[in-house]
Design a protein around this motif. Structure first.
Motif, PDB file in Angstrom:
ATOM      1  N   GLU A 162       1.685   2.777   2.588  1.00 47.46           N
ATOM      2  CA  GLU A 162       1.349   3.480   3.824  1.00 47.46           C
ATOM      3  C   GLU A 162       1.900   2.680   4.997  1.00 47.46           C
ATOM      4  O   GLU A 162       1.295   1.713   5.452  1.00 47.46           O
ATOM      5  CB  GLU A 162      -0.169   3.647   3.960  1.00 47.46           C
ATOM      6  N   LYS A 163       3.058   3.080   5.502  1.00 52.52           N
ATOM      7  CA  LYS A 163       3.704   2.321   6.571  1.00 52.52           C
ATOM      8  C   LYS A 163       2.847   2.287   7.832  1.00 52.52           C
ATOM      9  O   LYS A 163       2.794   1.268   8.531  1.00 52.52           O
ATOM     10  CB  LYS A 163       5.075   2.910   6.873  1.00 52.52           C
ATOM     11  N   TRP A 164       2.163   3.379   8.118  1.00 52.92           N
ATOM     12  CA  TRP A 164       1.333   3.430   9.321  1.00 52.92           C
ATOM     13  C   TRP A 164       0.211   2.400   9.268  1.00 52.92           C
ATOM     14  O   TRP A 164      -0.189   1.827  10.289  1.00 52.92           O
ATOM     15  CB  TRP A 164       0.743   4.837   9.516  1.00 52.92           C
ATOM     16  N   SER A 166       0.809  -1.221   0.000  1.00 48.62           N
ATOM     17  CA  SER A 166       0.000   0.000   0.000  1.00 48.62           C
ATOM     18  C   SER A 166       0.842   1.271   0.000  1.00 48.62           C
ATOM     19  O   SER A 166       0.364   2.340  -0.373  1.00 48.62           O
ATOM     20  CB  SER A 166      -0.913   0.006   1.237  1.00 48.62           C
TER      21      SER A 166
END
Length: 235
Positions: free
Chosen positions: A128-130, A126
């Motif tokens: 999006e690391k978070w 994605s």
């Protein structure tokens, strides 16, 4: 005439100790694996330890090498598991009395399966690391909570239905077999991760958790409750 310090093998202290130990080992095996409820509980526990050792071995490498998170970011889901485990442990007695020891363990095995599914489907691509960390933390938190709820109920039940003079033999029998499962499962998980990849290996471990839960649900262990009598429980 033999030297006064010479002992034939059958008279040596070590052999005498082993000869006295064998009946105790056999008694522990008979008590656990001929018990109507402890036997399926022990087998389910062995399958759980085999699967859990595979998953535990793969998880760290999966996070650091496949997902490319930092050690600090790995620590976030592990901390979530620890905090949730503490909460689960504090609620385990109430949970076990409400649902019964057997159903409590089975429900928790189901929760742990779901927890690892959340980890296995983490959105790695994605960007999006978070979001990746959130999935991992949610999975580990659910796993820790279920483990905390389950552990006291399983161990408390097996000790409650075992006579005092067999406590050591019962615990040694089950724990020895469980540790043997770790010896098999940990390297197997590593070999599978190298051979087929991290996520396929995670799914194999999850299948083991599901198998343990289904096996226990189909066995007499599902009706186990705290307060069951010690007597009349052998097959």
């Amino acid at each position: 005439m033999p030297h006064p310090t010479y002992f034939p093998r059958w008279r040596s202290p070590g052999f005498a100790f082993w000869r006295g130990l064998r009946p105790e080992i056999a008694e522990g095996l008979r008590w656990v694996y001929r018990h109507r409820v402890l036997a399926p509980m022990a087998v389910g526990s062995h399958v759980w330890f085999l699967s859990n050792s595979m998953l535990g071995t793969v998880f760290v490498s999966f996070v650091l090498l496949e997902l490319r998170l930092s050690p600090f970011e790995l620590g976030i889901p592990l901390a979530a598991a620890g905090a949730a485990g503490l909460i689960g442990s504090s609620l385990s007695a109430r949970f076990g009395m409400r649902w019964g020891a057997g159903r409590a363990v089975i429900i928790c095995n189901g929760f742990m399966s779901i927890a690892w599914v959340i980890i296995a489907v983490v959105p790695a691509g994605s960007g999006e690391k978070w979001l990746v960390i959130l999935f991992l933390a949610a999975g580990q938190a659910l796993y820790g909570l279920a483990l905390g709820l389950s552990n006291a109920n399983e161990m408390g039940y097996r000790q409650a239905v075992t006579p005092d003079h067999l406590q050591g033999r019962m615990n040694t029998t089950i724990r020895s077999a469980n540790r043997a499962m770790i010896v098999v499962g940990a390297p197997a998980g590593g070999l599978l991760a190298v051979s087929i990849g991290y996520q396929p290996t995670l799914w194999i471990g999850i299948a083991g958790f599901v198998a343990a839960a289904v096996f226990l649900a189909a066995s007499p262990f599902r009706s186990a409750r705290h307060g069951d009598a010690v007597q009349g429980s052998l097959k």
